[in-house]
Design an enzyme around this catalytic site. Structure first.
Site, mmCIF file in Angstrom:
data_model
loop_
_atom_site.group_PDB
_atom_site.id
_atom_site.type_symbol
_atom_site.label_atom_id
_atom_site.label_comp_id
_atom_site.label_asym_id
_atom_site.label_seq_id
_atom_site.Cartn_x
_atom_site.Cartn_y
_atom_site.Cartn_z
ATOM 1 C CB SER A 5 0.890 -1.522 4.576
ATOM 2 O OG SER A 5 0.973 -2.471 3.531
ATOM 3 C CG HIS A 28 -3.463 -1.738 4.643
ATOM 4 N ND1 HIS A 28 -4.706 -1.224 4.380
ATOM 5 C CD2 HIS A 28 -2.831 -1.818 3.447
ATOM 6 C CE1 HIS A 28 -4.832 -0.997 3.079
ATOM 7 N NE2 HIS A 28 -3.698 -1.351 2.488
ATOM 8 C CG ASP A 30 -1.398 -3.620 0.608
ATOM 9 O OD1 ASP A 30 -2.428 -2.965 0.402
ATOM 10 O OD2 ASP A 30 -0.422 -3.170 1.244
ATOM 11 C CG MET A 32 -1.205 -6.470 -4.447
ATOM 12 S SD MET A 32 0.297 -5.570 -4.868
ATOM 13 C CE MET A 32 0.371 -4.386 -3.517
ATOM 14 C CG HIS A 61 -6.033 -2.235 -0.406
ATOM 15 N ND1 HIS A 61 -4.937 -1.406 -0.605
ATOM 16 C CD2 HIS A 61 -6.876 -1.992 -1.437
ATOM 17 C CE1 HIS A 61 -5.118 -0.704 -1.717
ATOM 18 N NE2 HIS A 61 -6.285 -1.043 -2.236
ATOM 19 C CG MET A 63 -4.901 -3.256 -4.613
ATOM 20 S SD MET A 63 -3.273 -2.734 -4.062
ATOM 21 C CE MET A 63 -3.194 -3.626 -2.534
ATOM 22 C CG MET A 132 -5.609 3.417 -4.006
ATOM 23 S SD MET A 132 -4.830 2.531 -2.644
ATOM 24 C CE MET A 132 -3.109 2.482 -3.185
ATOM 25 N N GLY A 137 -0.094 -1.202 -6.208
ATOM 26 C CA GLY A 137 0.771 -2.268 -6.715
ATOM 27 C C GLY A 137 2.059 -2.462 -5.941
ATOM 28 C CG PHE A 138 5.058 -2.074 -6.970
ATOM 29 C CD1 PHE A 138 5.711 -3.303 -6.899
ATOM 30 C CD2 PHE A 138 4.366 -1.752 -8.137
ATOM 31 C CE1 PHE A 138 5.682 -4.191 -7.977
ATOM 32 C CE2 PHE A 138 4.339 -2.630 -9.215
ATOM 33 C CZ PHE A 138 5.003 -3.853 -9.138
ATOM 34 N N GLY A 139 4.809 -0.947 -2.601
ATOM 35 C CA GLY A 139 5.121 -0.084 -1.475
ATOM 36 C C GLY A 139 6.247 0.859 -1.841
ATOM 37 N N GLY A 140 6.481 1.844 -0.989
ATOM 38 C CA GLY A 140 7.647 2.707 -1.138
ATOM 39 C C GLY A 140 7.580 3.733 -2.247
ATOM 40 C CG ASP A 170 -2.821 2.099 0.871
ATOM 41 O OD1 ASP A 170 -1.632 2.170 1.225
ATOM 42 O OD2 ASP A 170 -3.346 1.047 0.434
ATOM 43 N N GLY A 171 -0.663 5.044 0.686
ATOM 44 C CA GLY A 171 0.415 5.236 -0.277
ATOM 45 C C GLY A 171 1.274 6.437 0.042
ATOM 46 N N GLY A 172 2.537 6.196 0.370
ATOM 47 C CA GLY A 172 3.477 7.286 0.582
ATOM 48 C C GLY A 172 3.270 8.068 1.869
ATOM 49 N N GLY A 192 3.236 1.694 5.117
ATOM 50 C CA GLY A 192 4.011 0.471 4.964
ATOM 51 C C GLY A 192 5.478 0.706 5.251
ATOM 52 C CB SER A 193 8.246 1.996 3.162
ATOM 53 O OG SER A 193 7.489 3.045 2.611
HETATM 54 C C1 DX5 Z 1 0.192 -0.146 -2.450
HETATM 55 C C2 DX5 Z 1 -0.447 -0.684 -1.203
HETATM 56 C C3 DX5 Z 1 -0.057 0.012 0.034
HETATM 57 C C4 DX5 Z 1 1.410 -0.071 0.386
HETATM 58 C C5 DX5 Z 1 1.778 1.268 0.923
HETATM 59 O O1 DX5 Z 1 -0.476 -0.621 -3.563
HETATM 60 O O2 DX5 Z 1 -1.869 -0.582 -1.305
HETATM 61 O O3 DX5 Z 1 -0.841 -0.424 1.147
HETATM 62 O O4 DX5 Z 1 1.729 -1.044 1.349
HETATM 63 O O5 DX5 Z 1 3.153 1.299 1.108
HETATM 64 P P1 DX5 Z 1 3.910 2.664 1.465
HETATM 65 O O6 DX5 Z 1 3.324 3.147 2.764
HETATM 66 O O7 DX5 Z 1 5.321 2.242 1.575
HETATM 67 O O8 DX5 Z 1 3.635 3.629 0.349
HETATM 68 ZN ZN ZN Z 2 -3.022 -1.026 0.530
#
Ligand code: DX5
Ligand code: ZN
Length: 222
Positions: A5, A28, A30, A32, A61, A63, A132, A137-140, A170-172, A192-193
């Site tokens: 991501s 990927h 995102d 938003m 993706h 959002m 999800m 909304g946010f990475g990490g 997607d996420g974590g 992502g992270s």
């Molecule tokens: C969050 C995004 C994800 C995000 C995941 O709303 O949809 O795609 O980039 O980031 P990580 O992998 O760091 O949780």
């Molecule tokens: Zn995403």
């Protein structure tokens, strides 16, 4: 499949950041809008520029509110897959039809609190299901293992021929969570992270893939 991501990449150097993950299956993206989620990222002009800058297929993706209006444009831009949120779409089936007509795969995403059962019929018109595993909304953020029940159910529906979707999460997703997701039956892992926070993003993709393959091989053995 591994889909890094770019939310965790350097937005001023997106072409180089894409080039840093040559082994990625999808990239990927995102999108938003600051309404459907409390964060604002990028839109169609950036996706069009990225499409011209990398050969990696884009996985958009969305959002955003009213994806019915905007999703087809992302497909027309050349994205491989365009995902809308079940909670935001006015007419999800219409979104899927328009995305496919514009030449992309159609994805439906559900937030952690959204039951899969409510969307099974609608998913017959989609190519991918994005589960999800954090609040969008946010990475990490931290992985929510409770969503794996939805992954297991989706896997069963696909394996028994009731659905034909690719199951994406997607996420974590990281070295410490990817194995449980693979064991639950995920086909495509967004990270992502765990990729762009690593010293070498390309190696992080390879390492995540090796872990996912090992975890699902172990499944096949019984
Ligand atoms: C969050 C995004 C994800 C995000 C995941 O709303 O949809 O795609 O980039 O980031 P990580 O992998 O760091 O949780
Ligand atoms: Zn995403």
């Amino acid at each position: 499949m591994i889909a890094p991501s770019i939310l965790s990449a350097d937005f001023a150097r997106l072409a180089e950041e894409a080039a840093a993950v040559p082994g990625a299956d999808w990239l990927h993206v995102d999108v938003m809008d600051g309404h459907f989620v409390p964060n604002l990222t990028l839109g169609l002009p950036v996706v069009e520029a990225l499409e011209r800058s990398t050969a990696i297929p884009l996985d958009c993706h969305l959002m955003i509110n009213n994806p019915d209006r905007w999703a087809p444009g992302y497909a027309e831009a050349g994205s491989r897959n365009v995902t809308v949120h079940a909670e935001a779409a006015h007419d999800p089936r219409g979104c899927a039809r328009d995305i496919r007509a514009a030449g992309a795969l159609a994805g439906l995403s559900i937030k952690p609190g959204t039951p899969l059962e409510d969307w099974v019929e609608v998913l017959r018109d989609f190519d991918t299901l994005l589960v999800m595993s954090v609040e969008p909304g946010f990475g990490g953020q931290s992985f929510m293992p409770e969503v794996l029940d939805k992954v297991r159910t989706a896997r069963r529906l696909v394996d028994t021929g009731h659905l034909t979707v690719l199951v994406e999460i997607d996420g974590g997703i990281s070295a410490s969570t990817i194995e449980q997701a693979a064991e639950a039956g995920v086909d495509c892992f967004v990270a992502g992270s765990a990729v762009y926070g690593a010293e070498d993003p390309g190696r992080a993709v390879a390492a995540l893939r090796a872990q996912a393959v090992a975890a699902s091989d172990h499944l096949d053995e019984g």
